[in-house]
Design an enzyme around this catalytic site. Sequence first.
Site, PDB file in Angstrom:
ATOM      1  N   ILE A  13      32.679   9.850  18.774  1.00  0.00           N
ATOM      2  CA  ILE A  13      31.155  10.875  18.412  1.00  0.00           C
ATOM      3  C   ILE A  13      30.996  10.457  16.831  1.00  0.00           C
ATOM      4  O   ILE A  13      29.956   9.961  16.406  1.00  0.00           O
ATOM      5  CB  ILE A  13      31.110  12.727  17.898  1.00  0.00           C
ATOM      6  N   GLY A  49      36.294   8.311  15.958  1.00  0.00           N
ATOM      7  CA  GLY A  49      36.314   8.164  16.830  1.00  0.00           C
ATOM      8  C   GLY A  49      34.922   8.485  17.404  1.00  0.00           C
ATOM      9  O   GLY A  49      34.206   8.002  16.784  1.00  0.00           O
ATOM     10  N   HIS A  82      23.687 -16.324  38.099  1.00  0.00           N
ATOM     11  CA  HIS A  82      23.174 -16.940  36.393  1.00  0.00           C
ATOM     12  C   HIS A  82      22.086 -16.579  36.277  1.00  0.00           C
ATOM     13  O   HIS A  82      21.829 -16.814  37.320  1.00  0.00           O
ATOM     14  CB  HIS A  82      23.658 -18.359  36.069  1.00  0.00           C
ATOM     15  N   GLU A 109      24.161  29.814  35.093  1.00  0.00           N
ATOM     16  CA  GLU A 109      24.145  29.097  33.215  1.00  0.00           C
ATOM     17  C   GLU A 109      23.966  30.322  32.403  1.00  0.00           C
ATOM     18  O   GLU A 109      22.811  30.642  32.518  1.00  0.00           O
ATOM     19  CB  GLU A 109      24.529  27.801  33.322  1.00  0.00           C
TER      20      GLU A 109
END
Length: 464
Positions: free
Chosen positions: A179, A177, A438, A33
């Site tokens: 984003i 959209g 609940h 990376e």
Amino acid sequence: MQKFDAVVVGGGPGGYECAIRLAQNGLNTALVEEAELGGTCLNRGCIPTKTLLHSAGVYYEAKNGAAFGITARDVSFDYAKIIERKNAVSKQLSNGIGFLEKSHGVTVIRAHAALTSRTTVELDNGETLECRHLIVATGSSPARIPIPGVDLPGVVDSTGLLNMTACPKHIVIVGGGVIGIEFATFYYRLGVKVTVVEMLDRVLGPLDKDITDFVEAELKKNGVELVLGVKVESIEPGLKVNYASVKDGAKGTAEGDVVLMAGGRIPNTWSIGLETLGVKMDRKGFVEIDGLCRTNVPGVYAIGDINGKMQLAHVASAQGLLAADHIAGKPCKQLNLNRIPSCVYCNPETAMVGLTEEQARAAGRDVGTGVFNLSGNGKALTMGENKGLVKFVFDKATDEILGFHVIGPRATDLAAEVAAVMECEGTISEIGSTVHPHPTVSEVVMEAAHACHGTCVNAPKVRK
């Protein structure tokens, strides 16, 4: 030359989890990376935007607490500190990934990778890696819309906007959209004037129309200007966004002090050597894969955004684990994309799994629906967030769940329940017969399932 059983190129959600699973499966693994671990999701996408949205939510609630008996005076926000917190959250998670990789024995290499053959990777630090299996997980980047003025100062993509340290007074968002709508939500909750310009006739086009109608109503109620059904033609100095109606060509202009270009994302498939390997890509640059994430080149896999199946972090992660297990020779089940949730962190949140009602009808299914309004949910009412709805789309002949759509509090969490039931090929009746605790928001899922068969006791009887 360093030798590994597997090399993963790209340290986003797909890549970093794939590397760990490969190591868990006994393979000597390297993760390459060149930037921060965590990729777009942790550093320029999912996590930063949700951190911003939470800050805006805290501010909004503090200013609007009178209905709950809470009065706060002189409430303000510090935009620079909001950004500072966003950065700190991302850094903490990215550092955590580094620790995870090390703890599992993965070799993390910070460099840019170029694929020179299906078994060799050249790094820009001069090193060469050799491997038996290669997994490409290089992610995606914001798409650049080719219109005049897109390079003007103040016109930014999502990455640029996340790096801004000053809050705009009026932001024009090009693109309605996911984003665009999430950033619209962030800014309107801070009191910023927001204009959304979208080419389609509605926002969040892939979602069920009952949901998008609700989203649009909430945005308008909170002062967001929606300019729909128009195509942006240019941006002029002074940040004037010029557009024309798709239907009749009528012209218009929106003007702000920042313009966000939120026109989707493109795969990061350039400058890494995929062409050298002969990896097949479609005309948009997405890598073609089979159901096990294999490319056409033996031993080479492509996971996450670069294959374009669903550009979602959780899909990348799932594909990474699938590829790692397939490499290790384990039995693998291909992903069914119709059973994967998609989420939008607007306000209220919204999520979906499977088909919309329109898609199900177009597919020729014997479609039934069941809708439950959140006004009938006790927990939502206690939270003051009882606006929204839940909708099931199902096959009346088989009781099969075809789609699930929800807008309201905890919506993005509720989708997982239905996805699990769909993965197990469960039915509407089985969700309806599952006792839900609940008071919880989760009860709305059960109530909507009851509504599918006309047996919901917490909704008014529908007169026919």
